[in-house]
Design an enzyme around this catalytic site. Structure first.
Site, PDB file in Angstrom:
ATOM      1  N   LYS A 222       0.745  -1.400   0.161  1.00 30.17           N
ATOM      2  CA  LYS A 222       0.031  -0.013  -0.110  1.00 30.17           C
ATOM      3  C   LYS A 222       0.812   1.332   0.001  1.00 30.17           C
ATOM      4  CE  LYS A 222      -4.538  -2.048   1.158  1.00 30.17           C
ATOM      5  NZ  LYS A 222      -5.566  -2.086   2.202  1.00 30.17           N
ATOM      6  N   ARG A 256      -3.459  -9.844   5.163  1.00 29.10           N
ATOM      7  CA  ARG A 256      -3.649 -10.110   3.673  1.00 29.10           C
ATOM      8  C   ARG A 256      -2.536  -9.596   2.915  1.00 29.10           C
ATOM      9  NH1 ARG A 256      -5.984  -6.940  -0.263  1.00 29.10           N
ATOM     10  NH2 ARG A 256      -7.638  -7.797  -1.431  1.00 29.10           N
TER      11      ARG A 256
HETATM   12  N1  HH2 Z   1      -7.357  -4.039   0.743  1.00 29.95           N
HETATM   13  C1  HH2 Z   1      -7.689  -4.078  -0.727  1.00 29.95           C
HETATM   14  C2  HH2 Z   1      -8.799  -4.746  -0.849  1.00 29.95           C
HETATM   15  N2  HH2 Z   1      -9.544  -5.316  -0.235  1.00 29.95           N
HETATM   16  N3  HH2 Z   1      -9.968  -6.140   2.130  1.00 29.95           N
HETATM   17  C3  HH2 Z   1      -9.790  -5.950   3.172  1.00 29.95           C
HETATM   18  N4  HH2 Z   1     -10.520  -6.853   4.277  1.00 29.95           N
HETATM   19  N5  HH2 Z   1      -8.739  -5.313   3.711  1.00 29.95           N
HETATM   20  C4  HH2 Z   1      -7.781  -4.576   3.136  1.00 29.95           C
HETATM   21  O1  HH2 Z   1      -7.066  -3.781   3.635  1.00 29.95           O
HETATM   22  C5  HH2 Z   1      -8.027  -4.498   1.537  1.00 29.95           C
HETATM   23  C6  HH2 Z   1      -9.179  -5.395   1.231  1.00 29.95           C
HETATM   24  C7  HH2 Z   1      -6.996  -3.215  -1.624  1.00 29.95           C
HETATM   25  O2  HH2 Z   1      -5.966  -4.214  -2.033  1.00 29.95           O
HETATM   26  P1  HH2 Z   1      -5.771  -5.115  -3.392  1.00 29.95           P
HETATM   27  O3  HH2 Z   1      -6.984  -5.843  -3.369  1.00 29.95           O
HETATM   28  O4  HH2 Z   1      -4.563  -5.513  -3.844  1.00 29.95           O
HETATM   29  O5  HH2 Z   1      -6.223  -3.583  -4.547  1.00 29.95           O
HETATM   30  P2  HH2 Z   1      -7.577  -3.416  -5.364  1.00 29.95           P
HETATM   31  O6  HH2 Z   1      -8.542  -2.893  -4.390  1.00 29.95           O
HETATM   32  O7  HH2 Z   1      -7.071  -2.082  -6.141  1.00 29.95           O
HETATM   33  O8  HH2 Z   1      -7.996  -4.584  -6.075  1.00 29.95           O
END
Ligand code: HH2
Length: 287
Positions: A222, A256
């Site tokens: 992040k 995660r």
């Molecule tokens: N962060 C993201 C997405 N989903 N869910 C939870 N529970 N906690 C988090 O911190 C979280 C989440 C963002 O990361 P990522 O899935 O890699 O990116 P994107 O939302 O651009 O797909």
């Protein structure tokens, strides 16, 4: 403190920290958008993460990065459901990262054991979709919506406000008949938070431990880590591992992450350093 998490046919024990591997079946996710976009690439990635020892897989069909546009339910379904069906027989619980009730229903029918909702089941009908399924639930805090959440996040006491908000959401669920051992709380790093808020939340995870529910921390790759290190999103492995270790040190039970194998190695070493048990016992726990 709940020492395990009830997720459909699985019970995930927190005798050690658990690693949730991220699989984004999206063209535009902030760190891996477009990489696991075809069914074949998504399945290959899923199998690799399982081989590397992921305790849970989290499949998402909509990016929630700052500024991300909304994705229609039909598109999210087309992205996520074929992957879920193909992974039906794998031996780890699968979480689906969605806020849409219709996606929740289809995902649970297709074999998902956990619903991970960055909007904490606030969309109308979401609670009804998960109530009777027995699935695990992740309630995440977000201030605002992805499109605008980073414009001007504002809190008095970020730790207290986020934790109290999650406790209120959890009460709404338990009053609706959802058992407490199904629920995990997540402060939502980067979701309507400045870099200072994220660091304050990380240091304040002890407050989340006091809620009595398990805590999930998602800091992998992040932007706060990029801000500290000056590294682009693809170069944040070291920073992400440090953040995962800090999170479990402060009390998180689940991290995660996008990089399963190095995170597991780091957590195994952290466990060995922290524990008075023999190395053989630690090895048994992590291998
Ligand atoms: N962060 C993201 C997405 N989903 N869910 C939870 N529970 N906690 C988090 O911190 C979280 C989440 C963002 O990361 P990522 O899935 O890699 O990116 P994107 O939302 O651009 O797909």
């Amino acid at each position: 403190m709940t020492s395990s998490w009830q997720c459909g046919r699985y019970r995930i024990s927190f005798d050690r920290p658990r690693v949730m591997g991220v699989l984004n079946v999206t063209p535009d996710s902030f760190s891996d958008g477009g990489r696991f976009w075809t069914l074949e690439a998504a399945l290959e990635r899923a199998r690799l993460m399982i081989e590397e020892g992921a305790d849970i897989l989290d499949i998402g069909g909509e990016s929630t990065r700052p500024g991300a546009p909304d994705v229609p339910a039909e598109v999210e379904l087309q992205r996520v459901i074929p992957v879920l069906r193909a992974l039906r027989d794998i031996r780890v619980p699968i979480s689906v990262d969605t806020s849409k009730p219709e996606v929740m229903r289809a995902a649970l029918e297709a074999g998902a054991s956990i619903i991970n909702d960055v909007r904490a089941l606030q969309l109308p009908g979401a609670i009804d979709e998960v109530r009777d399924s027995g699935c695990g639930i992740i309630l995440m805090h977000m201030q605002g919506q992805p499109r605008t959440m980073q414009t001007q996040p504002h809190y008095g006491d970020v730790v207290e406000e986020v934790a109290a908000w999650l406790e209120d959401r959890r009460d709404i669920l338990t009053n609706a008949g959802i058992d407490l051992p199904r629920i995990v709380l997540d402060p939502g790093f980067g979701f309507g938070k400045t870099h200072a808020h994220n660091l304050r939340l990380l240091r304040g995870l002890g407050r989340f431990v006091q809620t009595g529910s398990p805590t999930l921390a998602g800091l992998s790759r992040k932007s706060t880590l990029g801000e500290i290190t000056g590294k682009d999103v693809g170069q944040r492995l070291g920073a992400s591992i440090a953040a995962s270790i800090a999170a479990v040190e402060w009390g998180a039970q689940i991290v995660r992450v996008h990089d399963v194998a190095p995170t597991r190695d780091a957590l195994a070493v952290w466990s060995a350093v922290r524990s008075t048990r023999s190395i053989d016992e630690i090895k048994k726990e992590w291998n």
